[in-house]
Design a protein around this motif. Structure first.
Motif, PDB file in Angstrom:
ATOM      1  N   ARG A 146     -10.238  77.283 -17.941  1.00  0.00           N
ATOM      2  CA  ARG A 146     -11.073  77.153 -19.143  1.00  0.00           C
ATOM      3  C   ARG A 146     -11.268  78.487 -19.846  1.00  0.00           C
ATOM      4  NH1 ARG A 146     -15.994  74.716 -16.209  1.00  0.00           N
ATOM      5  NH2 ARG A 146     -15.271  76.426 -14.933  1.00  0.00           N
ATOM      6  N   ASP A 147     -10.983  79.606 -19.140  1.00  0.00           N
ATOM      7  CA  ASP A 147     -11.151  80.945 -19.699  1.00  0.00           C
ATOM      8  C   ASP A 147      -9.860  81.493 -20.317  1.00  0.00           C
ATOM      9  OD1 ASP A 147     -12.555  83.341 -20.276  1.00  0.00           O
ATOM     10  OD2 ASP A 147     -11.855  84.260 -18.417  1.00  0.00           O
ATOM     11  N   VAL A 148      -8.733  80.785 -20.151  1.00  0.00           N
ATOM     12  CA  VAL A 148      -7.447  81.290 -20.642  1.00  0.00           C
ATOM     13  C   VAL A 148      -7.389  81.176 -22.162  1.00  0.00           C
ATOM     14  CG1 VAL A 148      -4.943  80.915 -20.623  1.00  0.00           C
ATOM     15  CG2 VAL A 148      -6.250  80.785 -18.497  1.00  0.00           C
ATOM     16  N   ALA A 149      -7.111  82.310 -22.808  1.00  0.00           N
ATOM     17  CA  ALA A 149      -6.951  82.336 -24.269  1.00  0.00           C
ATOM     18  C   ALA A 149      -5.487  82.136 -24.637  1.00  0.00           C
ATOM     19  CB  ALA A 149      -7.466  83.661 -24.830  1.00  0.00           C
ATOM     20  N   THR A 150      -4.572  82.869 -23.978  1.00  0.00           N
ATOM     21  CA  THR A 150      -3.144  82.745 -24.270  1.00  0.00           C
ATOM     22  C   THR A 150      -2.325  82.875 -22.989  1.00  0.00           C
ATOM     23  OG1 THR A 150      -2.844  85.122 -24.678  1.00  0.00           O
ATOM     24  CG2 THR A 150      -3.355  83.737 -26.595  1.00  0.00           C
ATOM     25  N   VAL A 151      -1.196  82.195 -22.986  1.00  0.00           N
ATOM     26  CA  VAL A 151      -0.177  82.326 -21.946  1.00  0.00           C
ATOM     27  C   VAL A 151       1.115  82.531 -22.695  1.00  0.00           C
ATOM     28  CG1 VAL A 151       1.006  81.232 -20.011  1.00  0.00           C
ATOM     29  CG2 VAL A 151      -1.392  80.699 -20.452  1.00  0.00           C
ATOM     30  N   GLU A 152       1.788  83.667 -22.465  1.00  0.00           N
ATOM     31  CA  GLU A 152       2.988  83.956 -23.248  1.00  0.00           C
ATOM     32  C   GLU A 152       4.099  84.529 -22.383  1.00  0.00           C
ATOM     33  OE1 GLU A 152       1.574  86.684 -26.224  1.00  0.00           O
ATOM     34  OE2 GLU A 152       0.954  88.135 -24.740  1.00  0.00           O
TER      35      GLU A 152
ATOM     36  N   ARG B  19       2.438  86.792 -19.437  1.00  0.00           N
ATOM     37  CA  ARG B  19       1.175  87.491 -19.655  1.00  0.00           C
ATOM     38  C   ARG B  19       0.104  86.454 -19.943  1.00  0.00           C
ATOM     39  NH1 ARG B  19       2.206  90.641 -24.039  1.00  0.00           N
ATOM     40  NH2 ARG B  19       3.172  92.179 -22.691  1.00  0.00           N
ATOM     41  N   ILE B  20      -0.973  86.524 -19.169  1.00  0.00           N
ATOM     42  CA  ILE B  20      -2.099  85.609 -19.330  1.00  0.00           C
ATOM     43  C   ILE B  20      -3.290  86.438 -19.794  1.00  0.00           C
ATOM     44  CG2 ILE B  20      -3.647  83.996 -18.151  1.00  0.00           C
ATOM     45  CD1 ILE B  20      -1.246  83.746 -16.061  1.00  0.00           C
ATOM     46  N   ARG B  21      -3.839  86.069 -20.944  1.00  0.00           N
ATOM     47  CA  ARG B  21      -5.026  86.755 -21.463  1.00  0.00           C
ATOM     48  C   ARG B  21      -6.182  85.774 -21.447  1.00  0.00           C
ATOM     49  NH1 ARG B  21      -1.854  89.983 -26.024  1.00  0.00           N
ATOM     50  NH2 ARG B  21      -1.217  91.680 -24.688  1.00  0.00           N
ATOM     51  N   THR B  22      -7.334  86.261 -21.021  1.00  0.00           N
ATOM     52  CA  THR B  22      -8.507  85.393 -20.943  1.00  0.00           C
ATOM     53  C   THR B  22      -9.469  85.710 -22.081  1.00  0.00           C
ATOM     54  OG1 THR B  22      -9.793  86.876 -19.539  1.00  0.00           O
ATOM     55  CG2 THR B  22      -8.317  85.318 -18.420  1.00  0.00           C
ATOM     56  N   MET B  23     -10.355  84.770 -22.347  1.00  0.00           N
ATOM     57  CA  MET B  23     -11.370  84.970 -23.376  1.00  0.00           C
ATOM     58  C   MET B  23     -12.373  86.035 -22.957  1.00  0.00           C
ATOM     59  SD  MET B  23     -11.919  81.127 -24.782  1.00  0.00           S
ATOM     60  CE  MET B  23     -11.428  80.174 -23.363  1.00  0.00           C
ATOM     61  N   SER B  24     -12.485  86.270 -21.647  1.00  0.00           N
ATOM     62  CA  SER B  24     -13.402  87.292 -21.147  1.00  0.00           C
ATOM     63  C   SER B  24     -12.771  88.688 -21.150  1.00  0.00           C
ATOM     64  CB  SER B  24     -13.912  86.924 -19.750  1.00  0.00           C
ATOM     65  OG  SER B  24     -12.831  86.760 -18.863  1.00  0.00           O
ATOM     66  N   GLY B  25     -11.547  88.817 -21.687  1.00  0.00           N
ATOM     67  CA  GLY B  25     -10.921  90.120 -21.860  1.00  0.00           C
ATOM     68  C   GLY B  25      -9.990  90.581 -20.754  1.00  0.00           C
ATOM     69  N   ARG B  26      -9.725  89.747 -19.791  1.00  0.00           N
ATOM     70  CA  ARG B  26      -8.827  90.098 -18.686  1.00  0.00           C
ATOM     71  C   ARG B  26      -7.382  89.807 -19.061  1.00  0.00           C
ATOM     72  NH1 ARG B  26      -9.571  86.827 -13.284  1.00  0.00           N
ATOM     73  NH2 ARG B  26      -7.719  87.643 -12.334  1.00  0.00           N
ATOM     74  N   THR B  27      -6.452  90.615 -18.589  1.00  0.00           N
ATOM     75  CA  THR B  27      -5.030  90.364 -18.761  1.00  0.00           C
ATOM     76  C   THR B  27      -4.365  90.395 -17.391  1.00  0.00           C
ATOM     77  OG1 THR B  27      -4.998  91.377 -20.953  1.00  0.00           O
ATOM     78  CG2 THR B  27      -2.886  91.155 -19.840  1.00  0.00           C
ATOM     79  N   VAL B  28      -3.584  89.356 -17.093  1.00  0.00           N
ATOM     80  CA  VAL B  28      -2.842  89.277 -15.833  1.00  0.00           C
ATOM     81  C   VAL B  28      -1.371  89.144 -16.188  1.00  0.00           C
ATOM     82  CG1 VAL B  28      -2.469  87.994 -13.694  1.00  0.00           C
ATOM     83  CG2 VAL B  28      -4.770  88.133 -14.674  1.00  0.00           C
ATOM     84  N   SER B  29      -0.544  90.041 -15.649  1.00  0.00           N
ATOM     85  CA  SER B  29       0.894  89.977 -15.873  1.00  0.00           C
ATOM     86  C   SER B  29       1.602  89.731 -14.551  1.00  0.00           C
ATOM     87  CB  SER B  29       1.406  91.283 -16.478  1.00  0.00           C
ATOM     88  OG  SER B  29       0.856  91.474 -17.758  1.00  0.00           O
ATOM     89  N   VAL B  30       2.527  88.788 -14.557  1.00  0.00           N
ATOM     90  CA  VAL B  30       3.344  88.497 -13.381  1.00  0.00           C
ATOM     91  C   VAL B  30       4.779  88.348 -13.834  1.00  0.00           C
ATOM     92  CG1 VAL B  30       1.505  87.353 -12.058  1.00  0.00           C
ATOM     93  CG2 VAL B  30       2.974  85.997 -13.529  1.00  0.00           C
ATOM     94  N   ARG B  31       5.690  88.456 -12.891  1.00  0.00           N
ATOM     95  CA  ARG B  31       7.108  88.222 -13.161  1.00  0.00           C
ATOM     96  C   ARG B  31       7.575  87.095 -12.243  1.00  0.00           C
ATOM     97  NH1 ARG B  31       9.596  91.661 -16.514  1.00  0.00           N
ATOM     98  NH2 ARG B  31      11.633  91.342 -15.609  1.00  0.00           N
TER      99      ARG B  31
END
Length: 141
Positions: free
Chosen positions: A70-76, A84-96
Motif C-alpha cells: 500500500r506504500d509503493v508509489a512506483t515500480v520501474e 527500482r521500487i519507490r515508496t510514498m514514505s520516501g524509501r527506495t529499494v533497488s534489486v537486480r
C-alpha cells in the motif's frame, strides 16, 4: 541449490509470486546479498540466501526488510535486470533479477534476464493495485 531464510508471514498473508534476485553493490553488477523476492498480497519480502544452511552476511538485516504494498508509489525496470521500487514514505529499494534456474550470473548472455525482470515488475504492480483497491474499499466503509 541455495536455500533462503524465509521471513515469517502474517497469518492472513498469502504468497503470490517468487523471484531470485540480489541487492547490488552500488554502481556495480556485483551482489551484496542474494535474496528471494517473495510477493504476498500484503508485502514484498526479501528472503536472504543461505549457503550451507549457515546464517550469512547481512541475513538478520535483510530478514527485517520488507515493503508494504500500500506504500509503493512506483515500480520501474532499470537497465537489463534491475528493478527500482519507490515508496510514498520516501524509501527506495533497488534489486537486480537473476535467472530463475542455473547460476546467478546476470551478465551471462546465453539467456536474457529482461523477460523475468518485466514479469516481476508486472506482478508487483498488479499486487500493489489490488492492495490499494482493498485499502480503499475498507476506508470507504
Amino acid at each position: 541449490m541455495p536455500t533462503y531464510a524465509m521471513p515469517p508471514l502474517f497469518t492472513w498473508e498469502r504468497p503470490l509470486f517468487t523471484q531470485r534476485a540480489y541487492f547490488p553493490v552500488p554502481g556495480t553488477r556485483l551482489a551484496l546479498v542474494g535474496v528471494l523476492l517473495v510477493l504476498t498480497d500484503v508485502r514484498l519480502l526479501f528472503a536472504p540466501v543461505r549457503l550451507l544452511k549457515v546464517p550469512g552476511f547481512g541475513e538478520r538485516a535483510v530478514l527485517r526488510r520488507w515493503v508494504d504494498l500500500r506504500d509503493v508509489a512506483t515500480v520501474e525496470p532499470v537497465g537489463r535486470a534491475g528493478i527500482r521500487i519507490r515508496t510514498m514514505s520516501g524509501r527506495t529499494v533497488s534489486v537486480r533479477i537473476v535467472l530463475p534456474t542455473g547460476p546467478a550470473f546476470i551478465w551471462s548472455s546465453e539467456e536474457p534476464v529482461t523477460p523475468y525482470r518485466d514479469d516481476t515488475v508486472r506482478q508487483i504492480g498488479e499486487a500493489c493495485a489490488r492492495a490499494g483497491a482493498r485499502q480503499s474499499s475498507v476506508s470507504d466503509e
